[in-house]
Design a protein around this motif. Structure first.
Motif, PDB file in Angstrom:
ATOM      1  N   ARG A 236       0.865  -1.184   0.000  1.00 60.22           N
ATOM      2  CA  ARG A 236       0.000   0.000   0.000  1.00 60.22           C
ATOM      3  C   ARG A 236       0.906   1.240   0.000  1.00 60.22           C
ATOM      4  O   ARG A 236       1.072   1.906   1.019  1.00 60.22           O
ATOM      5  N   PRO A 237       1.505   1.569  -1.140  1.00 58.32           N
ATOM      6  CA  PRO A 237       2.473   2.675  -1.170  1.00 58.32           C
ATOM      7  C   PRO A 237       1.887   4.014  -0.738  1.00 58.32           C
ATOM      8  O   PRO A 237       2.640   4.894  -0.294  1.00 58.32           O
ATOM      9  N   GLN A 238       0.586   4.190  -0.859  1.00 56.07           N
ATOM     10  CA  GLN A 238      -0.026   5.466  -0.490  1.00 56.07           C
ATOM     11  C   GLN A 238      -0.521   5.487   0.954  1.00 56.07           C
ATOM     12  O   GLN A 238      -1.126   6.477   1.389  1.00 56.07           O
ATOM     13  N   ALA A 239      -0.284   4.410   1.688  1.00 54.24           N
ATOM     14  CA  ALA A 239      -0.744   4.364   3.080  1.00 54.24           C
ATOM     15  C   ALA A 239      -0.051   5.433   3.911  1.00 54.24           C
ATOM     16  O   ALA A 239       1.116   5.751   3.697  1.00 54.24           O
ATOM     17  N   ARG A 240      -0.795   5.989   4.858  1.00 58.66           N
ATOM     18  CA  ARG A 240      -0.234   6.931   5.821  1.00 58.66           C
ATOM     19  C   ARG A 240      -0.117   6.200   7.159  1.00 58.66           C
ATOM     20  O   ARG A 240      -1.119   5.710   7.701  1.00 58.66           O
ATOM     21  N   LEU A 241       1.097   6.131   7.662  1.00 53.65           N
ATOM     22  CA  LEU A 241       1.407   5.211   8.760  1.00 53.65           C
ATOM     23  C   LEU A 241       2.206   5.901   9.852  1.00 53.65           C
ATOM     24  O   LEU A 241       3.285   5.453  10.229  1.00 53.65           O
ATOM     25  N   ASN A 242       1.699   6.997  10.372  1.00 53.52           N
ATOM     26  CA  ASN A 242       2.328   7.607  11.536  1.00 53.52           C
ATOM     27  C   ASN A 242       1.900   6.824  12.774  1.00 53.52           C
ATOM     28  O   ASN A 242       0.709   6.734  13.076  1.00 53.52           O
ATOM     29  N   LEU A 243       2.870   6.266  13.487  1.00 54.88           N
ATOM     30  CA  LEU A 243       2.590   5.354  14.590  1.00 54.88           C
ATOM     31  C   LEU A 243       3.227   5.856  15.880  1.00 54.88           C
ATOM     32  O   LEU A 243       4.306   6.443  15.861  1.00 54.88           O
ATOM     33  N   LEU A 244       2.563   5.602  17.006  1.00 59.43           N
ATOM     34  CA  LEU A 244       3.105   5.872  18.334  1.00 59.43           C
ATOM     35  C   LEU A 244       2.947   4.628  19.189  1.00 59.43           C
ATOM     36  O   LEU A 244       1.890   3.988  19.183  1.00 59.43           O
ATOM     37  N   LEU A 245       3.984   4.319  19.964  1.00 61.63           N
ATOM     38  CA  LEU A 245       3.988   3.139  20.826  1.00 61.63           C
ATOM     39  C   LEU A 245       4.738   3.493  22.109  1.00 61.63           C
ATOM     40  O   LEU A 245       5.794   4.120  22.054  1.00 61.63           O
ATOM     41  N   THR A 246       4.189   3.076  23.251  1.00 63.40           N
ATOM     42  CA  THR A 246       4.913   3.258  24.504  1.00 63.40           C
ATOM     43  C   THR A 246       4.615   2.124  25.462  1.00 63.40           C
ATOM     44  O   THR A 246       3.539   1.516  25.409  1.00 63.40           O
ATOM     45  N   ASP A 247       5.588   1.843  26.328  1.00 60.73           N
ATOM     46  CA  ASP A 247       5.385   0.915  27.433  1.00 60.73           C
ATOM     47  C   ASP A 247       5.498   1.647  28.768  1.00 60.73           C
ATOM     48  O   ASP A 247       5.634   1.031  29.820  1.00 60.73           O
ATOM     49  N   GLY A 248       5.448   2.975  28.722  1.00 63.30           N
ATOM     50  CA  GLY A 248       5.581   3.787  29.917  1.00 63.30           C
ATOM     51  C   GLY A 248       7.000   4.166  30.238  1.00 63.30           C
ATOM     52  O   GLY A 248       7.235   5.034  31.099  1.00 63.30           O
ATOM     53  N   ARG A 249       7.976   3.541  29.565  1.00 63.31           N
ATOM     54  CA  ARG A 249       9.391   3.839  29.798  1.00 63.31           C
ATOM     55  C   ARG A 249      10.069   4.406  28.558  1.00 63.31           C
ATOM     56  O   ARG A 249      11.024   5.163  28.661  1.00 63.31           O
ATOM     57  N   THR A 250       9.619   3.979  27.393  1.00 60.96           N
ATOM     58  CA  THR A 250      10.167   4.440  26.125  1.00 60.96           C
ATOM     59  C   THR A 250       9.020   4.828  25.202  1.00 60.96           C
ATOM     60  O   THR A 250       7.868   4.417  25.394  1.00 60.96           O
ATOM     61  N   ILE A 251       9.346   5.618  24.191  1.00 60.69           N
ATOM     62  CA  ILE A 251       8.399   5.954  23.128  1.00 60.69           C
ATOM     63  C   ILE A 251       9.012   5.521  21.808  1.00 60.69           C
ATOM     64  O   ILE A 251      10.175   5.822  21.524  1.00 60.69           O
ATOM     65  N   GLY A 252       8.240   4.815  21.005  1.00 69.06           N
ATOM     66  CA  GLY A 252       8.614   4.524  19.636  1.00 69.06           C
ATOM     67  C   GLY A 252       7.641   5.212  18.707  1.00 69.06           C
ATOM     68  O   GLY A 252       6.436   5.242  18.976  1.00 69.06           O
ATOM     69  N   ALA A 253       8.144   5.799  17.626  1.00 70.23           N
ATOM     70  CA  ALA A 253       7.276   6.543  16.715  1.00 70.23           C
ATOM     71  C   ALA A 253       7.771   6.388  15.286  1.00 70.23           C
ATOM     72  O   ALA A 253       8.967   6.280  15.038  1.00 70.23           O
ATOM     73  N   ILE A 254       6.831   6.393  14.372  1.00 75.92           N
ATOM     74  CA  ILE A 254       7.119   6.366  12.942  1.00 75.92           C
ATOM     75  C   ILE A 254       6.500   7.594  12.304  1.00 75.92           C
ATOM     76  O   ILE A 254       5.332   7.914  12.551  1.00 75.92           O
ATOM     77  N   ARG A 255       7.289   8.293  11.476  1.00 77.69           N
ATOM     78  CA  ARG A 255       6.692   9.298  10.596  1.00 77.69           C
ATOM     79  C   ARG A 255       6.680   8.729   9.184  1.00 77.69           C
ATOM     80  O   ARG A 255       7.730   8.474   8.595  1.00 77.69           O
ATOM     81  N   TRP A 256       5.456   8.574   8.667  1.00 81.29           N
ATOM     82  CA  TRP A 256       5.309   7.996   7.328  1.00 81.29           C
ATOM     83  C   TRP A 256       4.003   8.515   6.728  1.00 81.29           C
ATOM     84  O   TRP A 256       2.951   7.950   6.914  1.00 81.29           O
ATOM     85  N   GLY A 257       4.074   9.674   6.086  1.00 78.35           N
ATOM     86  CA  GLY A 257       2.899  10.178   5.381  1.00 78.35           C
ATOM     87  C   GLY A 257       2.222  11.371   6.004  1.00 78.35           C
ATOM     88  O   GLY A 257       1.282  11.917   5.412  1.00 78.35           O
ATOM     89  N   ASP A 258       2.639  11.815   7.177  1.00 76.95           N
ATOM     90  CA  ASP A 258       2.058  13.009   7.780  1.00 76.95           C
ATOM     91  C   ASP A 258       3.097  13.636   8.703  1.00 76.95           C
ATOM     92  O   ASP A 258       4.231  13.153   8.790  1.00 76.95           O
ATOM     93  N   THR A 259       2.708  14.673   9.397  1.00 76.75           N
ATOM     94  CA  THR A 259       3.662  15.398  10.235  1.00 76.75           C
ATOM     95  C   THR A 259       3.878  14.699  11.570  1.00 76.75           C
ATOM     96  O   THR A 259       2.999  14.030  12.100  1.00 76.75           O
ATOM     97  N   LEU A 260       5.073  14.876  12.124  1.00 77.95           N
ATOM     98  CA  LEU A 260       5.403  14.380  13.451  1.00 77.95           C
ATOM     99  C   LEU A 260       6.537  15.238  13.998  1.00 77.95           C
ATOM    100  O   LEU A 260       7.512  15.507  13.283  1.00 77.95           O
ATOM    101  N   SER A 261       6.404  15.674  15.242  1.00 73.71           N
ATOM    102  CA  SER A 261       7.397  16.547  15.860  1.00 73.71           C
ATOM    103  C   SER A 261       7.764  16.017  17.240  1.00 73.71           C
ATOM    104  O   SER A 261       7.022  15.239  17.847  1.00 73.71           O
ATOM    105  N   TRP A 262       8.913  16.476  17.751  1.00 71.54           N
ATOM    106  CA  TRP A 262       9.312  16.094  19.093  1.00 71.54           C
ATOM    107  C   TRP A 262      10.004  17.261  19.777  1.00 71.54           C
ATOM    108  O   TRP A 262      10.546  18.156  19.137  1.00 71.54           O
TER     109      TRP A 262
END
Length: 268
Positions: A179-205
């Motif tokens: 799905r090349p046109q998919a927008r896949l901005n993702l956020l994941l946490t376990d309370g100790r770390t944050i994992g994030a993907i920017r893929w198709g939209d904005t993301l800041s830190w």
């Protein structure tokens, strides 16, 4: 499309993150500044947090109404406290369920997950990739939506012990390959770390003296906000942020290739 954020820091009232900033998630529900798909995030919201003393069991509050329509939320947000939070406001993808179960964050064990984006024809996705999901797992999705499917794909990898950064990058590339046109901005946490993907939209830190924030767009006007590069993985703790490019998928290179990471040490 949606807006979401994740935060790590000292214990604070949830209201400081959700409502007390000029560009807060609350305001982004009706007046996002950087959203490129959709204009209003009024199809529901969700908040996940780690209560002090019960950090292994994150709590959730989700509703299928606009966040501004929940008259009880201001009282909850000012009295609930946590060191880690993941929250989202939803603009539902066409053809997905409209109930609270489709609102992020999704949760299993310590993990909280959110997806900001959309996948066309997502119901056919498990047939087109090596999903590893059984029929019972697909039938047992928490909600009928692309985000719930992404969470099932991601959690299957986490459950086998795959590191969160590798799991996030692998799922992103796996889906984007078909799905090349998919927008896949993702956020994941376990309370100790944050994992994030920017893929198709904005993301800041932004990292301050006591907190790391990752969000669809800046929550305030303070200095220090930085954009995550497109097609990148961000991994953050309270002490360090690492940003790694994710190579674009192709039929010839279905795996996750190693790219040079950029480490930012937050404190001396």
């Amino acid at each position: 499309m949606c807006r979401h954020l994740a935060s790590l820091g000292p214990v604070r009232p949830l209201a400081e993150l959700l409502a007390d900033r000029p560009g807060s998630l609350y305001r982004q529900s009706w007046a996002p500044r950087r959203q490129t798909h959709g204009t209003v995030n009024a199809d529901g919201f969700g908040i996940g947090w780690y209560p002090p003393g019960a950090e292994d069991a994150p709590a959730r509050y989700r509703r299928a109404v606009p966040i501004w329509a929940d008259t009880e939320l201001p009282d909850l947000a000012r009295t609930l406290h946590s060191a880690a939070v993941l929250a989202a406001v939803r603009d539902a993808t066409a053809g997905t369920s409209q109930d609270a179960a489709a609102c992020a964050p999704f949760r299993t064990g310590r993990w909280l997950f959110s997806h900001n984006g959309a996948i066309a024809d997502w119901r056919r996705l498990p047939e087109e990739i090596d999903s590893g999901l059984s029929a019972s797992a697909l039938l047992g999705l928490e909600a009928s939506c692309d985000s719930a499917l992404l969470w099932a794909l991601l959690h299957r990898r986490l459950d086998t012990g795959e590191p969160p950064g590798e799991a996030l990058a692998a799922v992103t590339r796996q889906v984007a390959a078909v799905r090349p046109q998919a927008r896949l901005n993702l956020l994941l946490t376990d309370g100790r770390t944050i994992g994030a993907i920017r893929w198709g939209d904005t993301l800041s830190w932004r990292a301050g003296t006591d907190r790391v924030l990752v969000a669809s767009e800046p929550c305030d006007e303070s200095d220090g906000w930085q954009d995550v590069p497109e097609h990148s993985l961000l991994l953050a703790t309270r002490d360090q942020v690492r940003i790694t490019p994710i190579p674009l998928p192709s039929p010839q290179s279905p795996g996750v290739e190693q790219e040079q990471s950029h480490d930012i040490r937050l404190h001396a």
